[in-house]
Structures are given as C-alpha cells and as structure tokens.
Design an enzyme around this catalytic site. Sequence first.
Site, PDB file in Angstrom:
ATOM      1  NE  ARG A 236     -86.263  89.778  40.492  1.00 54.55           N
ATOM      2  CZ  ARG A 236     -87.386  89.068  40.579  1.00 54.55           C
ATOM      3  NH1 ARG A 236     -88.427  89.331  39.798  1.00 54.55           N
ATOM      4  NH2 ARG A 236     -87.492  88.085  41.461  1.00 54.55           N
ATOM      5  CD  GLU A 265     -89.346  96.106  41.669  1.00 50.18           C
ATOM      6  OE1 GLU A 265     -89.701  95.385  42.627  1.00 50.18           O
ATOM      7  OE2 GLU A 265     -89.386  95.729  40.497  1.00 50.18           O
ATOM      8  CG  HIS A 283     -92.307  93.141  41.270  1.00 49.61           C
ATOM      9  ND1 HIS A 283     -90.949  93.138  41.483  1.00 49.61           N
ATOM     10  CD2 HIS A 283     -92.602  91.882  40.834  1.00 49.61           C
ATOM     11  CE1 HIS A 283     -90.457  91.942  41.194  1.00 49.61           C
ATOM     12  NE2 HIS A 283     -91.441  91.165  40.796  1.00 49.61           N
TER      13      HIS A 283
HETATM   14  C1  GLV Z   1     -91.324  87.665  41.214  1.00 46.72           C
HETATM   15  O1  GLV Z   1     -90.858  88.591  40.652  1.00 46.72           O
HETATM   16  C2  GLV Z   1     -90.674  86.418  41.352  1.00 46.72           C
HETATM   17  O2  GLV Z   1     -89.482  86.305  41.054  1.00 46.72           O
HETATM   18  O3  GLV Z   1     -91.329  85.463  41.802  1.00 46.72           O
END
Ligand code: GLV
Length: 316
Positions: A236, A265, A283
């Site tokens: 993250r 984001e 992402h």
């Molecule tokens: C993606 O970032 C997730 O947490 O699945």
Amino acid sequence: MARVLVTRRLTPGGTDPLLEAGHEIVAPFGDDDTPLVAGELAAQAAECDGMVCLLTDRIDAAVLESGVAGRLRVVANAAVGFDNIDVATARTLGVSVCNTPGVLDDTTADLAFLLILAARRDATTAEADLRHGRWTGWGFTTNLAHDVHGATLGLVGYGRIAQAVARRAAGFDMEVLHTSRTNTGLPGYVSELRELLRRSDIVSLHVPLTEATRHLIGREELALMKPTAVLVNTARGPVVDEEALADALEAGTLGGAGLDVFDGEPSVNPRLVKAPRATLLPHVGSATVGTRTRMAQLACQGVVDVLAGRTPPNLV
Ligand code: GLV
C-alpha cells in the site's frame, strides 16, 4: 432472497455465487464504472443486506450505519487488503467483513518480480531512452544497471505474497531475507528491519497498511539502504513516505524504485512521476482475468455464506 450491493464492475462470472444463491444484485455503477461518492455509497448500502466492494470504496461508519440497524450483515472487499474498511465499527455493529486471501498471491508475486527486475535493471529509463530517440547505438557503458540473480532480496513482511516472491527468488539464486512481526523461525529471518535494509540489494514491501506500518519506510530507513539498492512496493502506498523516496531518487542516494501503489490513489505524487530510475504501475498487482475473477467469486461467496448463517473462510 437478499439484496446485495455490488459497488463496481466485476469480471464476467464474478458474481456467480450471488446469482446461484438467488440474491438480488444492486449494481448502481454506470458504464464508466466510476466509484460511488460517499453519500451515494451510504444511500445504496442503506437498502442492502450485504455488499461487495472494492479497495476504492471507503467503507466508514457513515456507510456501515446507513440503514436500519442490523440490516447490513456483511461487507466483502474484493481485495486482500482491507484498510479501506472501518473494521472496528463493523465489528461493533455486528457486520461481518470478508476479503480475498490466498487467490492473488502468485499473481501479485509475479508483479512484484516484474518490478524487481525492472527496477534493478532500470528498464524504464532504458525504454524511455529508446522511445524518445536517445538511443544512438549500442554502448558498452550505457544503461548499465545491476544484476537480479545473486542479489540479496529483503522482504518486509512474510505473509503469503512475500513467500510467493521468495519462491521466485530461489530461481534467481538470490539470498532472501525477511522480517516479520513475529519470529518465523525460518531461514533468512532478520529480527531488525534496519539490518534487513542495510543488507539488501532489493527491498520489497509486503505488509498491510495499519497505523503501525504507515511511513514504515521513511527518510531514516531509506538512508540505511545501499545507494545501489531498489525499493519495490506492491503493498500500500502510505507504507512509504513518498516525499522521502522522491528525495532519495532525485539525490541518487537510492538505486531505484518499482511502485504499484501510491498514497492518495489515483493521484500520484508528481515528484515520483518525474523521479529518475522509477517504474510506476497503476495498482495492477492482482490484475489478471483469472485472478480478478477468483477474487470476485471469493468475495461474493463470503457474502452468500454470511447471509446463510455460515462462517466463511475469508472472514477478516
Ligand atoms: C490489492 O491491492 C489487494 O489488496 O487485493
């Protein structure tokens, strides 16, 4: 039959468990699949018994408390991370929370490895040179970077995804170190993050975002890394202090970065966009057709289980 809010578009087949269980799906997103704004999300949640949401949805107290008390019974995040959900409030209200552990480990590890390779070989700079006409011919000393094979990989966190990265690293003859909240007792365990940072050529982050991990990698931590080392983040964004990272990349005190996640984001710190030796992805860690479908189905199955009075395996 219950009403289940699905906040965003899922991959085909993703909602099969809900349909098979005969639930009514409420899908308020438009063709452009824009996330619902807070008020809309609360208004929709108020009319539903369950919800399948994405990490782009902020499931706060206002959303959880929106309906008649006790109506909303389950919120399932089609993601493994669940820092977008106020789990404490959900618990108080008796709303079950589910996520999608296990089904995205290898896909996310593949992506982490892509970033390890790209960052360590500085592929983004080399590609930009080519695309922008700066490649004037094969040069013995141009676009020199560093090897991935034989390098030391430091995994911060040692959950399923980190372990999947470690398995890939074995094929590259890498030395693999890891830290973890508790002593894993496994080869490569390093009790101190600082030591791992000092020893690693590649540092890859695999911790959930919590108050304890926010800015875990800040100015001091980056300063401990070798000037040739690279930082990879598929966890993250806020786990890294992005201003400190931009400083280190600009100053050349860090070898490079491979980032799939960002603080705030979908905005991306403009300094990172301009930073040298950085590969940035939007992402996409789990973004394959197969994995996204498995994630959607696991989240939906969690909702079905809770609504049927069963305890799902993916309960947070
Ligand atoms: C993606 O970032 C997730 O947490 O699945």
